[in-house]
Design an enzyme around this catalytic site. Structure first.
Site, PDB file in Angstrom:
ATOM      1  N   CYS A  87      -7.134   0.040   0.704  1.00  0.00           N
ATOM      2  CA  CYS A  87      -7.334   1.492   0.117  1.00  0.00           C
ATOM      3  C   CYS A  87      -8.926   1.872  -0.144  1.00  0.00           C
ATOM      4  O   CYS A  87      -9.693   1.850   0.693  1.00  0.00           O
ATOM      5  CB  CYS A  87      -6.562   1.717  -1.007  1.00  0.00           C
ATOM      6  SG  CYS A  87      -6.094   3.435  -1.297  1.00  0.00           S
ATOM      7  N   HIS A 205      -0.695  -0.337   1.123  1.00  0.00           N
ATOM      8  CA  HIS A 205      -0.541  -1.163   0.174  1.00  0.00           C
ATOM      9  C   HIS A 205       0.360  -2.482   0.320  1.00  0.00           C
ATOM     10  O   HIS A 205       1.586  -2.302  -0.275  1.00  0.00           O
ATOM     11  CB  HIS A 205      -0.347  -0.649  -1.300  1.00  0.00           C
ATOM     12  CG  HIS A 205      -1.433   0.293  -1.606  1.00  0.00           C
ATOM     13  ND1 HIS A 205      -2.951  -0.278  -2.211  1.00  0.00           N
ATOM     14  CD2 HIS A 205      -1.821   1.524  -1.841  1.00  0.00           C
ATOM     15  CE1 HIS A 205      -3.917   0.370  -2.694  1.00  0.00           C
ATOM     16  NE2 HIS A 205      -2.988   2.020  -2.388  1.00  0.00           N
ATOM     17  N   GLU A 207       0.427  -5.038  -0.739  1.00  0.00           N
ATOM     18  CA  GLU A 207       0.508  -5.915  -1.955  1.00  0.00           C
ATOM     19  C   GLU A 207       1.482  -5.297  -2.794  1.00  0.00           C
ATOM     20  O   GLU A 207       2.010  -5.902  -3.760  1.00  0.00           O
ATOM     21  CB  GLU A 207      -1.020  -6.094  -2.815  1.00  0.00           C
ATOM     22  CG  GLU A 207      -1.317  -4.892  -3.379  1.00  0.00           C
ATOM     23  CD  GLU A 207      -1.988  -3.905  -2.470  1.00  0.00           C
ATOM     24  OE1 GLU A 207      -1.916  -3.912  -1.208  1.00  0.00           O
ATOM     25  OE2 GLU A 207      -2.867  -2.949  -3.304  1.00  0.00           O
TER      26      GLU A 207
END
Lengths: 229, 80, 725
Positions: A87, A205, A207
């Site tokens: 990002c 994302h 994560e």
């Protein structure tokens, strides 16, 4: 085990998410590295997380790209070190010239926060070994400037040399299946590699999807791949 | 001495913001509006007093930080 | 500078009686700066002068309440040594004048109220009310408010996980933006605002001071008129990047033992923070404004004391820790300045350029603040609705309601809010009745919601006040969490009108009854009065924000059904259509009595539902609210992308009243073993009915034509994207 550090710029806000995902797969917490650090010796993998470094004022990632630690990241990359930018981290890598192209305002001019589907373009890199080639997986995205652009020659080169890491892909059913390349990225590119495949930048994302409780573990193979390296 | 840096997206790079502004102006009845490009202006107050030196310095700043040369172009004006 | 007179005081918002009190306290004519301090401290916004006597009647205590109203935010025990710190606050007037900045700074302000107490903010929610969607101004306000909330919340990295949106012409010139933040702190690391320690330094941290928002606190307490647009220059501008730095810097400083007291500079900025900190501590305070970091040149003492520049905090530090504190604050590129010290005089003394600009005794400034027992008249209770005729039938009514602005999918809004940052969001917007956010490093999660049904409050403020609390409690219960406490944001019109004051009093009484019956104390809140434009008030809107806890986050239940489940309706259905959305959208009427709120049933039905969620018997759960049973069922079907087949309505109720009536205290459960639930309900005396089962890709009433999920989804998802296309 890769010695891993997460860079902290003022305004970064997904460093905790990233640290949790890394620790879950690696079994060891990553180092947190302040942006004024000038020496990254001893690290194998440098992660630049998401957020709004320096408020994303001027241009997303522009000011972070000029900070002292990014000089050290360039040295680290030049000696063959691994770099992951997610990002804002991807934006910083393009602003720093470590990856080609740029991230423009989303096509609809609005911030986009939703799950997206990503296709894995190749699984023979250190980042994607635990995915299948062509596999489609889910990842949240959350950005205002994720519209990947580069000149046609660069785009051709990225595709020709196998440097596209992930593309936005249609999902199965539901409202998310249509209009899947919502930010308007050129050739639906969501993430790219450096020519040596040791630097990866992507907008979504992974994560934030490493725990069934948060809706799935689609992002976990990326961290498992790195943990196995 | 002041420097005014105008940063615009390069021709050929899609400018969704400009497009939206044009669309809105047309909707307001300003049908004479064709293409619209949106950029930004950055005003710098400088201690340098030589306009040529000042301009060269600001051009360096623009290339390094104020503009992203991959997608943007810039223009520097020095005003006293 | 103008001479201080009664007339000037009036223009500052102090009436003749209040100004006479100022003269008595001062024993002389106050200076211009002193008058400014009195006017903001005695404004409705800071003094709660019209509402205080009634707010005191709300229940605020429970064994799990650590700090109730009176601090920057409420604090409750959520187990494992952790505390949840939360509050909701309005930014209504600024959001009409400049929607983006008004909403953005509303989010910034409520975040500071929470992290000033030592909490890391983990969730934001927003309760929004807008005017008629047909008006262009409404579209402009919605667009700006949504962008502003996203622009600020996304940047600071706090997930925006929920909220609510209503539309009604009563909000045309006066939208409501109520922002809520929830934060988490260790129970032994909670910071309060009472100053202490004679001689301790008073430290200013954060952004520099400019002329932003001067008299914002008094603006928030006056009605709008046609000249409101000219008030634009006083609107504050938010800087979420600086706020993010301020959060990290304060939390880092809070890991040390440097801080004696801390408060954010919110409405009335330096004035309210310094006066309140010294006042609460029973000490005095001296400020030298020469040392205030300033963004503009030539600012007067008055301007600095009243500035509402954002992203600023006031701290009292231990003197021996002040250099360490400076290092931490400056590491985060924030201004740090010692601007004064704590004294034993009981006075606030302000100097600027060697001149004493203000010298006021603190005790009377707060103790003798105006307190009004405003006259009030309660409206007559509305007559019951009586029988209604259904002119359109089930399918047409369902599609119209699914698409109407008050029910239509909010996806277009929440897709602009980062709801996942932090990596702890278990249930995102529209996935469950309350947002579920896990507490990092534990199995525990908070359930968070905001609720209010203003049309009920307009018809019967007492029933509406009770309903708002009950619905918040129900929404938390429907996830399996235990509801713990409430923050309230009371949005009303001009309290000097007895009928408006009557709405306020009635709503408080309804809320108090519900909070008591449901063990759901009020721990923080905010009052926003004078929400009127051209003499027309908004619908009374006592917005409720609420927090609950679930010990095992994996048990948190959402809306999504899956094939092969049986559907059970819990609670009694009488077919209440008074003030319902069906009545408004299908018959064009806004009348009748709102649904009865039976707090005993709420409690019993909710406790039953929660027990069965926590023992694993419930796969999906949704409370019934706007649009009644049919709407709830379709929302569950769309969330799970699974169809349903439903039994016909029972004979004793007209079909449209059964499907669209808004009777309270009800839930739909999706279960695999319906017999067990029905048996348990029967044994507990809880009304429960088997109403159908899940599967397929359409909604089918037994004996009727199927309505495809695709058709329902198109209706539901259409409104916002079409409006902003």
């Amino acid at each position: 085990m890769l010695q891993t550090g997460i860079l902290i710029f003022p305004g970064i806000n997904r460093e905790r998410d990233m640290a949790i995902a890394v620790e879950q797969s690696f079994g060891k917490a990553p180092k947190l590295i302040w942006h004024k650090e000038t020496d990254l010796t001893g690290l194998d993998l440098v992660i630049i997380p998401g957020g709004f470094s320096f408020g994303d004022y001027l241009r997303c990632g522009a000011m972070a790209a000029q900070s002292p630690v990014m000089q050290a990241v360039k040295t680290h990359a030049a000696r063959g070190g691994y770099v992951l930018g997610v990002c804002n981290g991807f934006q910083i890598l393009t602003e720093a010239g470590l990856l080609p192209g740029a991230l423009l305002r989303n096509a609809g001019l609005r911030f986009l926060s939703m799950d997206t589907m990503l296709s894995v373009e190749r699984n023979d890199t250190i980042f994607t070994a635990h995915y299948q080639k062509g596999q489609v997986f889910r990842a949240p995205l959350a950005h205002g400037d994720g519209n990947y652009t580069a000149d046609p020659a660069t785009l051709d080169r990225l595709e020709g040399e196998g440097l596209v890491a992930f593309r936005y892909a249609p999902g199965a059913g539901g409202a998310e299946s249509q209009n899947y390349n919502r930010n308007g990225s050129a050739r639906a590119i969501a993430g790219i590699y450096s020519p040596n495949h040791r630097i990866l930048g992507l907008m979504p994302h992974p994560e934030d999807l490493v725990d069934p409780l948060m809706g799935g573990t689609d992002g976990k193979p990326l961290f498992d791949s790195l943990a196995a390296a | 001495m002041k420097a005014i840096v105008t940063v615009m997206l390069k021709d050929g790079v899609l400018d969704p913001q400009g497009k939206a502004i044009g669309h809105a102006l047309n909707n307001l009845g300003f049908t004479q509006v064709g293409d619209v490009r949106a950029g930004k202006i950055i005003e710098l107050t400088l201690t340098e007093s030589d306009p040529l030196v000042a301009k060269a310095g600001v051009e360096d700043m623009a290339k390094m930080l104020l503009a992203n040369m991959v997608i943007e172009s810039f223009k520097v004006e020095i005003a006293s | 500078m103008k001479p201080v007179t009664a007339e000037l005081a009036k223009s500052f918002g102090l009436n003749a009686e209040e100004y006479a009190k100022v003269l008595t306290i001062m024993g002389r004519t106050p200076s211009f700066t002193e008058l400014g301090i009195f006017s903001v401290m005695w404004s409705e916004h800071c003094s709660y002068k019209s509402s205080r006597v009634w707010l005191k009647t709300l229940p605020t205590k429970a064994p799990w309440v650590i700090h109730g109203p009176g601090e920057n935010a409420g604090v409750i025990d959520i187990g494992e040594g952790l505390a949840a710190i939360f509050k909701m606050e309005s930014h209504n007037h600024p959001s009409f004048i400049e929607p983006y900045q008004g909403a953005a700074t509303g989010v910034g302000g409520i975040l500071r109220d929470v992290f000033t107490m030592g909490a890391r903010p983990i969730a934001n929610l927003n309760a929004l009310r807008f005017g008629d969607p047909k008006l262009p101004v409404t579209k402009r306000v919605v667009d700006g408010v949504v962008r502003g909330i996203g622009g600020y919340g996304n940047c600071v990295g706090v997930p925006t996980v929920g909220g609510e949106v209503n539309f009604h012409p009563a909000y045309n010139g006066n939208p409501l933006v109520n922002a809520m933040t929830v934060g988490i702190a260790a129970q032994d690391k909670i910071f309060l605002s009472a100053a202490a320690g004679i001689g301790n330094p008073v430290v200013y941290v954060g952004s520099k001071t400019g002329r932003d928002g001067i008299h914002g606190a008094t603006m928030a307490s006056t009605e709008f008129d046609a000249n409101s647009a000219e008030k634009r220059p006083t609107v504050q501008v938010g800087d979420p990047f600086t706020e993010k730095l301020l959060i990290e810097a304060c939390l880092e400083l809070m890991q040390t033992d440097a801080i004696v007291a801390i408060q954010d500079m919110g409405a009335a900025g330096l004035t309210s923070s310094s006066v309140e900190m010294a006042g609460k501590g029973g000490v005095g305070i001296e400020l030298n404004l020469d040392n205030v970091p300033q963004r503009e040149t030539g600012m007067s003492a008055y301007e600095m004391m009243l500035s509402e520049s954002q992203e600023r905090m006031l701290l009292v530090l231990k003197p021996e820790r002040s250099e360490m504190a400076r290092a931490i604050i400056e590491k985060w590129d924030l201004d740090y300045a010692i601007i004064g010290k704590i004294t034993d005089t009981g006075r606030i003394v302000i100097t600027h350029k060697g001149v004493v600009e203000a010298d006021i005794e603190l005790a009377p400034l707060s103790d003798e603040a105006p307190l009004y027992h405003r006259p009030y008249t309660s409206a007559a209770k509305p007559a019951p609705l009586g029988a209604t005729h259904d002119p359109v039938g089930f399918e047409a009514a369902l599609l119209k309601l699914m698409a109407c602005p008050d029910i239509a999918s909010r996806r277009w809004i929440f897709d602009q809010y980062d709801s996942t940052v932090g990596g702890q969001t278990v249930k995102r917007p529209a996935q469950a009745d309350a947002a579920i956010v896990r507490l990092e490093g534990t199995n525990r999660a908070l359930a968070i919601t905001t609720d209010c049904t203003p049309r009920y409050c307009a018809a019967d403020a007492e029933a509406g006040g009770a309903q708002a609390v009950a619905e918040a409690w129900r929404n938390i219960t429907a996830t399996g969490a235990l509801p713990l406490a409430v923050t309230d944001n009371m949005n009303f019109g001009n309290p000097e009108k007895p009928e408006i004051m009557g709405q306020f009093v009635d709503a408080i009484q309804g809320m108090a009854a519900a909070c008591t019956a449901l063990d759901f104390p009020v721990v923080s809140g905010n009052v926003s009065l004078y929400n009127e434009t051209e003499g027309k008030g908004i619908l009374p809107t006592p917005a409720i924000g609420a927090v609950g806890v679930i010990e095992d986050a994996s048990l948190a239940t959402g809306l999504a059904i899956a094939p092969g489940q049986q559907l059970i309706l819990i609670g009694d259905t009488k077919g209440a259509l008074g003030q319902s959305l069906w009545l408004r959208e299908i018959l064009g009427r806004e009348d009748g009595a709102p649904p009865e709120v039976n707090l005993l049933s709420e409690r019993e039905n909710g406790d039953f539902v929660r027990e069965h969620i926590l023992n694993g018997a419930v796969q999906a759960c949704h409370d019934l609210s706007d649009g009644g049973l049919a709407i709830a069922l379709v929302e569950m079907a769309l969330a799970g992308d699974t169809g349903l087949t439903l039994h016909p309505s029972p004979e004793h109720i007209p079909a449209h009243a059964y499907w669209f009536g808004e009777d309270q205290a009800r839930y739909v459960l999706a279960v695999s073993n319906p017999t067990a639930i029905l048996t348990a309900a029967h044994a507990a005396g809880i009304p429960a009915r088997h109403i159908g089962h899940t599967g397929g890709d359409s909604l089918t009433l037994t004996g009727g034509n199927p309505i495809s999920l695709a058709t329902l989804r198109d209706a539901h998802e259409g409104f916002f994207p079409a409006w902003f296309a």
